[in-house]
Design a protein around this motif. Sequence first.
Motif, mmCIF file in Angstrom:
data_model
loop_
_atom_site.group_PDB
_atom_site.id
_atom_site.type_symbol
_atom_site.label_atom_id
_atom_site.label_comp_id
_atom_site.label_asym_id
_atom_site.label_seq_id
_atom_site.Cartn_x
_atom_site.Cartn_y
_atom_site.Cartn_z
ATOM 1 N N ASP A 1 0.810 -1.224 0.000
ATOM 2 C CA ASP A 1 0.000 0.000 0.000
ATOM 3 C C ASP A 1 0.841 1.271 0.000
ATOM 4 N N SER A 2 1.800 1.374 0.900
ATOM 5 C CA SER A 2 2.575 2.613 0.996
ATOM 6 C C SER A 2 3.443 2.813 -0.240
ATOM 7 N N ALA A 3 3.976 1.740 -0.801
ATOM 8 C CA ALA A 3 4.789 1.858 -2.015
ATOM 9 C C ALA A 3 3.943 2.341 -3.182
ATOM 10 N N VAL A 4 2.739 1.827 -3.303
ATOM 11 C CA VAL A 4 1.840 2.251 -4.384
ATOM 12 C C VAL A 4 1.399 3.695 -4.166
ATOM 13 N N GLU A 5 1.144 4.070 -2.936
ATOM 14 C CA GLU A 5 0.762 5.453 -2.640
ATOM 15 C C GLU A 5 1.871 6.415 -3.056
ATOM 16 N N ASN A 6 3.127 6.048 -2.817
ATOM 17 C CA ASN A 6 4.250 6.889 -3.243
ATOM 18 C C ASN A 6 4.271 7.065 -4.755
ATOM 19 N N LEU A 7 3.977 5.994 -5.482
ATOM 20 C CA LEU A 7 3.931 6.081 -6.941
ATOM 21 C C LEU A 7 2.776 6.965 -7.409
ATOM 22 N N LEU A 8 1.642 6.837 -6.768
ATOM 23 C CA LEU A 8 0.475 7.630 -7.171
ATOM 24 C C LEU A 8 0.733 9.128 -7.042
ATOM 25 N N LYS A 9 1.567 9.508 -6.098
ATOM 26 C CA LYS A 9 1.908 10.923 -5.934
ATOM 27 C C LYS A 9 2.658 11.465 -7.153
ATOM 28 N N LEU A 10 3.310 10.570 -7.886
ATOM 29 C CA LEU A 10 4.077 10.980 -9.057
ATOM 30 C C LEU A 10 3.246 10.995 -10.337
#
Length: 64
Positions: free
Chosen positions: A35-44
């Motif tokens: 979840d947190s890794a995907v959230e970081n990507l979504l910010k980009l």
Amino acid sequence: EAVPKLGEIAERHPGLRLIIDHMGLSSALRGKPLDSAVENLLKLARLKNVAVKGSALPCYVDEP
């Protein structure tokens, strides 16, 4: 973590095209919630000069 740093670089250099391979995932995340890794990507996602490869995702999940 590298993904947020790549986002900072992409923002400072909008003419630089960046490709984040394997979704920027660390092997330490194998079998753990992403979840947190995907959230970081979504910010980009708002950055037009960043692309993400999802080719290794099956290597990080234990679900069928």
